[in-house]
Write a protein that holds these residues in place. Structure first.
Motif, PDB file in Angstrom:
ATOM      1  N   VAL A   1       7.283  -1.334 -10.439  1.00 31.98           N
ATOM      2  CA  VAL A   1       7.382  -2.222 -11.597  1.00 31.98           C
ATOM      3  C   VAL A   1       6.178  -2.077 -12.519  1.00 31.98           C
ATOM      4  O   VAL A   1       6.083  -2.763 -13.540  1.00 31.98           O
ATOM      5  CB  VAL A   1       7.550  -3.691 -11.162  1.00 31.98           C
ATOM      6  N   ARG A   2       5.268  -1.203 -12.180  1.00 34.71           N
ATOM      7  CA  ARG A   2       4.187  -0.826 -13.096  1.00 34.71           C
ATOM      8  C   ARG A   2       3.778   0.607 -12.773  1.00 34.71           C
ATOM      9  O   ARG A   2       4.072   1.131 -11.692  1.00 34.71           O
ATOM     10  CB  ARG A   2       2.995  -1.778 -12.973  1.00 34.71           C
ATOM     11  N   ASP A   3       3.126   1.254 -13.731  1.00 34.29           N
ATOM     12  CA  ASP A   3       2.688   2.632 -13.525  1.00 34.29           C
ATOM     13  C   ASP A   3       1.761   2.725 -12.318  1.00 34.29           C
ATOM     14  O   ASP A   3       0.969   1.812 -12.044  1.00 34.29           O
ATOM     15  CB  ASP A   3       1.946   3.154 -14.756  1.00 34.29           C
TER      16      ASP A   3
ATOM     17  N   PRO B   1      -3.324  -2.368  -4.755  1.00 29.37           N
ATOM     18  CA  PRO B   1      -1.958  -2.181  -4.245  1.00 29.37           C
ATOM     19  C   PRO B   1      -0.993  -1.763  -5.348  1.00 29.37           C
ATOM     20  O   PRO B   1      -1.286  -1.885  -6.533  1.00 29.37           O
ATOM     21  CB  PRO B   1      -1.612  -3.574  -3.697  1.00 29.37           C
ATOM     22  N   LEU B   2       0.167  -1.298  -4.916  1.00 31.60           N
ATOM     23  CA  LEU B   2       1.239  -0.926  -5.821  1.00 31.60           C
ATOM     24  C   LEU B   2       2.220  -2.092  -5.921  1.00 31.60           C
ATOM     25  O   LEU B   2       2.400  -2.850  -4.967  1.00 31.60           O
ATOM     26  CB  LEU B   2       1.965   0.315  -5.302  1.00 31.60           C
ATOM     27  N   ARG B   3       2.861  -2.225  -7.057  1.00 28.97           N
ATOM     28  CA  ARG B   3       3.845  -3.299  -7.251  1.00 28.97           C
ATOM     29  C   ARG B   3       5.242  -2.676  -7.279  1.00 28.97           C
ATOM     30  O   ARG B   3       5.532  -1.803  -8.110  1.00 28.97           O
ATOM     31  CB  ARG B   3       3.592  -4.053  -8.549  1.00 28.97           C
ATOM     32  N   VAL B   4       6.089  -3.112  -6.360  1.00 25.76           N
ATOM     33  CA  VAL B   4       7.422  -2.551  -6.245  1.00 25.76           C
ATOM     34  C   VAL B   4       8.445  -3.648  -5.989  1.00 25.76           C
ATOM     35  O   VAL B   4       8.097  -4.761  -5.593  1.00 25.76           O
ATOM     36  CB  VAL B   4       7.502  -1.523  -5.082  1.00 25.76           C
TER      37      VAL B   4
ATOM     38  N   THR C   1       0.848  -1.180   0.000  1.00 29.21           N
ATOM     39  CA  THR C   1       0.000   0.000   0.000  1.00 29.21           C
ATOM     40  C   THR C   1       0.888   1.236   0.000  1.00 29.21           C
ATOM     41  O   THR C   1       2.103   1.138   0.198  1.00 29.21           O
ATOM     42  CB  THR C   1      -0.899   0.027   1.248  1.00 29.21           C
ATOM     43  N   ILE C   2       0.292   2.378  -0.194  1.00 32.16           N
ATOM     44  CA  ILE C   2       1.060   3.622  -0.167  1.00 32.16           C
ATOM     45  C   ILE C   2       1.720   3.808   1.191  1.00 32.16           C
ATOM     46  O   ILE C   2       2.874   4.248   1.291  1.00 32.16           O
ATOM     47  CB  ILE C   2       0.158   4.819  -0.520  1.00 32.16           C
TER      48      ILE C   2
END
Length: 386
Positions: free
Chosen positions: A338-340, A376-379, A327-328
């Motif tokens: 790894v994605r926008d 969620p964000l992918r990092v 999450t942020i």
């Protein structure tokens, strides 16, 4: 670490006497000619413990003190330069002061006490000058870092390109022993500054490979010159401005005319930066890093080790390890997207490949609160940056 003193005198007996007098208190190296002195300075250049003080005789065969000190000032701009001579010639002394930044003139013979006092004064001057230079460099570096983050927040496209250049330059610099270069860091972070003059829709079309008008292409290709002109009048950034202005922005266009630096070390740094911009331009047209490297190795414009170092960095950068979903609130500085990252409205907030900075975290938090962010964000895990 003891400060190093370089002595230059063509008379072996005098040189040995000076060396013995100073060796009890300082780290001293002594040579019998200006040419040998220049070699010593070159070898120590860019190292962790360069020469702090250079003491030279004035009248020497082959290369006199005036010529030696003038060249020494170019090779070791931070060193404090002094003359010790028994033959006082006003014309040559004035020339040494004007061309070599002479700190002090010591007449032979000189008592050990007076010589020690002169060296101590020179070391104080060296430390003061070094401290002022370090402060200026840190201030300038910090200001540029903040500017790069502000540009990334204002334009995800610009931020993504800056991140790519910065990491390609950083990786190649480490492989080639040039990580000490603050000018390389500056050039990488400021390389995309000229993009602020281009409307975001034009920039998106050009970067997306969409055929634009001739005017749009000309506008895009001129962004290095816009950045160069913005940077040209800033003290200490003259070389950075030249590198940024000479970067490659279109891999399909004829290569820009090379303007090599006569200094081998700064020429190596210039090539690291320029080759990194070549790889970014190749990415814009869908050319794979190995294909780009093969193209750049033809014609001998770039040193093979530079091309290979940037290629290795690009391949390692593209080899994404296992990504995680966060999450942020869980974002950590240094992680790579790894994605926008998109707002719930569909607007792209951060580009794939960018790294998390404190500014980006704050921006995403604000968007989450007032607009909405797709989670969620992918990092990938945090990693050391340049």
């Amino acid at each position: 670490m003891a400060q190093r003193i370089l002595l230059v005198d063509d008379e072996p007996g005098v040189l040995e006497g000076l060396r013995r007098t100073l060796a009890t208190r300082y780290t001293v190296e002594a040579v019998l000619s200006g040419a040998e002195g220049l070699k010593k300075l070159e070898l120590s250049r860019g190292g962790s413990n360069p020469f702090a003080v250079v003491v030279s005789d004035m009248v020497m065969p082959g290369m006199d003190g005036v010529e030696f000190l003038a060249q020494a000032a170019e090779i070791a701009p931070d060193a404090v330069l002094m003359v010790i001579s028994g033959k006082v010639d006003m014309r040559s002394t004035i020339a040494a002061v004007n061309t070599g930044r002479l700190f002090r003139f010591i007449a032979k013979p000189c008592s050990p006490r007076d010589l020690h006092a002169a060296i101590d004064a020179a070391l104080v001057q060296y430390q003061r000058s070094k401290a002022e230079g370090d402060l200026l460099e840190k201030t300038l570096t910090g200001a540029v870092k903040v500017l790069a983050q502000a540009l990334a927040m204002a334009s995800p496209e610009t931020g993504s390109r800056t991140t790519t250049i910065t990491e390609l330059v950083a990786g190649a610099a480490r492989l080639l022993g040039q990580s000490h270069s603050w000018e390389l860091r500056m050039a990488a972070r400021l390389s995309q500054l000229g993009l602020v003059s281009i409307p975001s829709d034009v920039l998106q079309r050009v970067e997306g490979g969409i055929e634009g008008s001739a005017g749009e292409k000309t506008m895009y290709r001129s962004h290095p010159l816009v950045a160069r002109d913005l940077l040209a009048d800033i003290p200490k950034l003259e070389r950075v401005a030249a590198w940024v202005g000479g970067q490659t922005v279109d891999a399909t266009a004829p290569p820009p005319k090379a303007d090599p630096d006569p200094d081998p070390r700064t020429e190596l740094q210039r090539q690291i930066f320029t080759v990194a911009t070549e790889f970014l331009a190749a990415k814009d047209i869908g050319e794979w890093p190995p294909e780009c490297a093969a193209r750049l190795l033809v014609g001998g414009r770039y040193r093979p080790e530079v091309v290979q170092a940037v290629l290795k960095t690009a391949q390692e950068r593209d080899a994404v390890p296992d990504a995680i979903s966060v999450t942020i609130n869980q974002l950590k500085v240094g992680a790579r997207f790894v994605r926008d990252v998109k707002a719930t409205t569909g607007a792209i907030l951060v580009r794939k490949g960018d790294r998390v900075t404190e500014a980006i975290r704050v921006r995403l938090q604000n968007f989450k609160t007032y607009v909405g962010v797709v989670e969620p964000l992918r990092v990938t895990p945090p990693n050391e940056t340049f």
